[in-house]
Write an enzyme that holds these catalytic residues in place. Structure first.
Site, PDB file in Angstrom:
ATOM      1  N   ASP A 278      -0.391   4.457   0.907  1.00 17.61           N
ATOM      2  CA  ASP A 278      -0.752   5.501   1.862  1.00 17.61           C
ATOM      3  C   ASP A 278       0.075   5.359   3.131  1.00 17.61           C
ATOM      4  O   ASP A 278       0.655   4.311   3.404  1.00 17.61           O
ATOM      5  CB  ASP A 278      -2.244   5.434   2.200  1.00 17.61           C
ATOM      6  CG  ASP A 278      -2.626   4.196   3.007  1.00 17.61           C
ATOM      7  OD1 ASP A 278      -2.210   3.092   2.611  1.00 17.61           O
ATOM      8  OD2 ASP A 278      -3.314   4.329   4.032  1.00 17.61           O
TER       9      ASP A 278
ATOM     10  N   HIS B  58       0.835  -1.204   0.000  1.00 21.23           N
ATOM     11  CA  HIS B  58       0.000   0.000   0.000  1.00 21.23           C
ATOM     12  C   HIS B  58       0.869   1.252   0.000  1.00 21.23           C
ATOM     13  O   HIS B  58       1.968   1.252   0.564  1.00 21.23           O
ATOM     14  CB  HIS B  58      -0.959   0.012   1.192  1.00 21.23           C
ATOM     15  CG  HIS B  58      -0.300   0.069   2.539  1.00 21.23           C
ATOM     16  ND1 HIS B  58      -0.018   1.265   3.182  1.00 21.23           N
ATOM     17  CD2 HIS B  58       0.117  -0.915   3.376  1.00 21.23           C
ATOM     18  CE1 HIS B  58       0.540   1.002   4.355  1.00 21.23           C
ATOM     19  NE2 HIS B  58       0.645  -0.308   4.504  1.00 21.23           N
TER      20      HIS B  58
ATOM     21  N   HIS C 249       4.641   4.422  12.083  1.00 24.18           N
ATOM     22  CA  HIS C 249       3.622   5.417  12.438  1.00 24.18           C
ATOM     23  C   HIS C 249       4.127   6.511  13.368  1.00 24.18           C
ATOM     24  O   HIS C 249       3.325   7.165  14.029  1.00 24.18           O
ATOM     25  CB  HIS C 249       2.382   4.753  13.080  1.00 24.18           C
ATOM     26  CG  HIS C 249       1.697   3.765  12.205  1.00 24.18           C
ATOM     27  ND1 HIS C 249       0.498   3.167  12.569  1.00 24.18           N
ATOM     28  CD2 HIS C 249       2.011   3.246  10.989  1.00 24.18           C
ATOM     29  CE1 HIS C 249       0.122   2.336  11.618  1.00 24.18           C
ATOM     30  NE2 HIS C 249       1.032   2.372  10.646  1.00 24.18           N
TER      31      HIS C 249
ATOM     32  N   ASP D 170       6.363   2.015   6.058  1.00 20.48           N
ATOM     33  CA  ASP D 170       5.075   1.315   6.059  1.00 20.48           C
ATOM     34  C   ASP D 170       4.139   2.082   5.133  1.00 20.48           C
ATOM     35  O   ASP D 170       3.516   3.048   5.549  1.00 20.48           O
ATOM     36  CB  ASP D 170       4.539   1.270   7.490  1.00 20.48           C
ATOM     37  CG  ASP D 170       3.215   0.554   7.621  1.00 20.48           C
ATOM     38  OD1 ASP D 170       2.797  -0.115   6.653  1.00 20.48           O
ATOM     39  OD2 ASP D 170       2.581   0.680   8.686  1.00 20.48           O
TER      40      ASP D 170
ATOM     41  N   GLU E  33      -4.816   1.603   3.092  1.00 25.83           N
ATOM     42  CA  GLU E  33      -4.673   0.444   3.970  1.00 25.83           C
ATOM     43  C   GLU E  33      -4.617   0.866   5.427  1.00 25.83           C
ATOM     44  O   GLU E  33      -5.140   0.171   6.316  1.00 25.83           O
ATOM     45  CB  GLU E  33      -3.398  -0.340   3.600  1.00 25.83           C
ATOM     46  CG  GLU E  33      -3.251  -1.683   4.311  1.00 25.83           C
ATOM     47  CD  GLU E  33      -2.498  -1.610   5.637  1.00 25.83           C
ATOM     48  OE1 GLU E  33      -2.433  -2.632   6.344  1.00 25.83           O
ATOM     49  OE2 GLU E  33      -1.973  -0.518   5.987  1.00 25.83           O
ATOM     50  N   GLU E  34      -4.004   2.007   5.689  1.00 24.26           N
ATOM     51  CA  GLU E  34      -3.813   2.449   7.075  1.00 24.26           C
ATOM     52  C   GLU E  34      -5.117   2.818   7.772  1.00 24.26           C
ATOM     53  O   GLU E  34      -5.161   2.905   8.999  1.00 24.26           O
ATOM     54  CB  GLU E  34      -2.850   3.637   7.122  1.00 24.26           C
ATOM     55  CG  GLU E  34      -1.426   3.312   6.693  1.00 24.26           C
ATOM     56  CD  GLU E  34      -0.695   2.400   7.664  1.00 24.26           C
ATOM     57  OE1 GLU E  34      -1.304   1.992   8.681  1.00 24.26           O
ATOM     58  OE2 GLU E  34       0.480   2.081   7.405  1.00 24.26           O
TER      59      GLU E  34
END
Length: 414
Positions: free
Chosen positions: A83, A81, A383, A144, A178-179
């Site tokens: 995003d 992903h 994150h 990520d 996805e997040e």
């Protein structure tokens, strides 16, 4: 060998494009800025020689690397992903490169005294002598899952440039959102056309995962009555006190900060309260389906007990399932995990097969008919400002993709 500097340059090119998603948005992708990287990726896939490159109205990208063998091989896929998490800003990412890491503190931002230290983040010591890419302490990094995208694109480019590596048909897919839990919602599994796939979305080198949490969200609403506090006796009902009773009645040690491995939890992640109304937002997680159902039943039972105690409906709970453990869908086709494990072993990577304490697009895709274990992408401390990725881990993940493709073709020779 895959060129190290090429990987670094590609990765930095991705993470410096802001693609933060927005859970409050109703659109797909949830933010217009995700299109910036999505369109660039579609063009890049064409430029390296991929076939059937498509990007749909929701920014889902798919492409094909055709087979270069004359026997039938299952079509495999690799998915990531683009995003980044709304938990921390992904705007104006300024990556820092730490070469030949010495195992000591890394000053991310001297002015703000932000330090990435192995005293707190012990995993750093796994990467002494390697090249790390970190943040400048003011943003997340975006490994990520831009590390996963970098690895997939780099692997496809390498296979195209090295036709002596024999492989069957390969599909790649890149998704938005996805997040915020929507990465697979509009993924067209039939169009993708793979027999199975792998998400490149894990963390530490060697991770190989085919189990994840069963997940639900719960919204608990408590109703009170507000009257003047000077004349409140026998009349006021303070919803915050009832909410506190609910919170304290759940198992205190079954929370994220007290659990690990296969242990499930209740997680109170948001609370908004006043006398008249208090709303609690929980996530419920457990790997075991029976335990998962029991957790949901416990919340409902507690709600009923409090209503009985107060003699009326003062509290209600709405529980919605979010995703399920992909183990149920992957175990019948365990050879797809075995191939990934063998690929790692052949590359002298120790496989770390363990459950995901979270969710993944692969979980939803597995229930949509595309069995999809998860493989390491290399990043750590996702994150937040302490996120980093070892370049050597990205190189190894790229090699794993190539090796999986090669082994799949070999195993299906007549």
């Amino acid at each position: 060998m895959i060129n190290k500097q090429h990987i670094i340059d590609r990765f930095i090119g991705y993470v410096t494009i802001d693609t933060e998603s927005d859970p409050k948005s109703e659109t797909t992708p949830s933010t217009a800025k995700q299109w910036d990287l999505a369109n660039a990726l579609a063009e890049e896939l064409k430029s390296i020689g991929m076939s059937d490159v498509t990007i749909d109205d929701n920014a889902y990208i798919m492409a094909t690397l055709p087979s270069n063998v004359d026997h039938d091989v299952p079509t495999i896929g690799f998915i990531s992903h683009f995003d980044t998490s709304p938990d921390f800003t992904g705007a104006n990412v300024k990556p820092q490169i730490v070469e030949n890491y010495n195992g000591k503190d890394i000053v991310l931002n001297a002015a703000q005294d932000i330090v990435l230290s192995p005293d707190y983040f012990e995993d750093l010591l796994l990467y002494k002598g390697q090249t790390l890419i970190t943040t400048d302490g003011t943003t997340l990094l975006g490994a990520d899952d831009k590390a996963g995208i970098c690895e997939i694109v780099s692997a496809m480019e390498y296979l195209i440039q090295h036709p002596e590596i024999k492989h069957g048909p390969i599909r790649v897919g890149f998704t938005p959102d996805e997040e915020i839990g929507r990465g697979a919602h509009k993924f067209d599994v039939e169009k993708f056309g793979a027999d199975w796939a792998y998400t490149m979305d894990g963390s530490q080198i060697g991770e190989l995962e085919y189990e994840n949490f069963n997940a639900a969200g719960a919204v608990v609403t408590v109703k009170g009555k507000i009257v003047h506090p000077g004349y409140a006796k026998g009349k006021m009902v303070n919803s915050m006190y009832i909410a506190t009773e609910f919170i304290n009645s759940l198992p205190r040690m079954e929370t994220p900060e007290h659990t690990e491995g296969y242990e499930g939890f209740f997680h109170l992640h948001n609370m908004n309260g006043a006398v008249e109304e208090t709303v609690l937002e929980y996530i419920i997680r457990d790997h075991d389906k029976g335990h998962f159902e029991a957790r949901k039943e416990m919340m409902q039972k507690l709600t009923n007990e409090l209503n009985d105690q107060y003699g009326r409906e003062v509290i209600s709970v709405e529980i919605k399932d979010q995703y399920f453990n992909m183990k149920e869908k992957v175990e019948p086709v365990m050879h797809i995990v075995d191939i990934a494990e063998e690929a790692m072993k052949q590359l002298n990577i120790k496989p770390l097969i363990k459950p995901i304490r979270g969710g993944t697009d692969g979980s939803q895709l597995s229930y949509m008919g595309l069995p999809c274990p998860n493989i390491f992408a290399g990043g750590h401390n996702f994150h937040g400002r302490y996120e980093y990725v070892p370049v050597e881990s990205m190189l190894k993940a790229t090699e794993v993709i190539c090796k999986i493709a090669e082994l799949t073709a070999k195993k299906h020779q007549a």
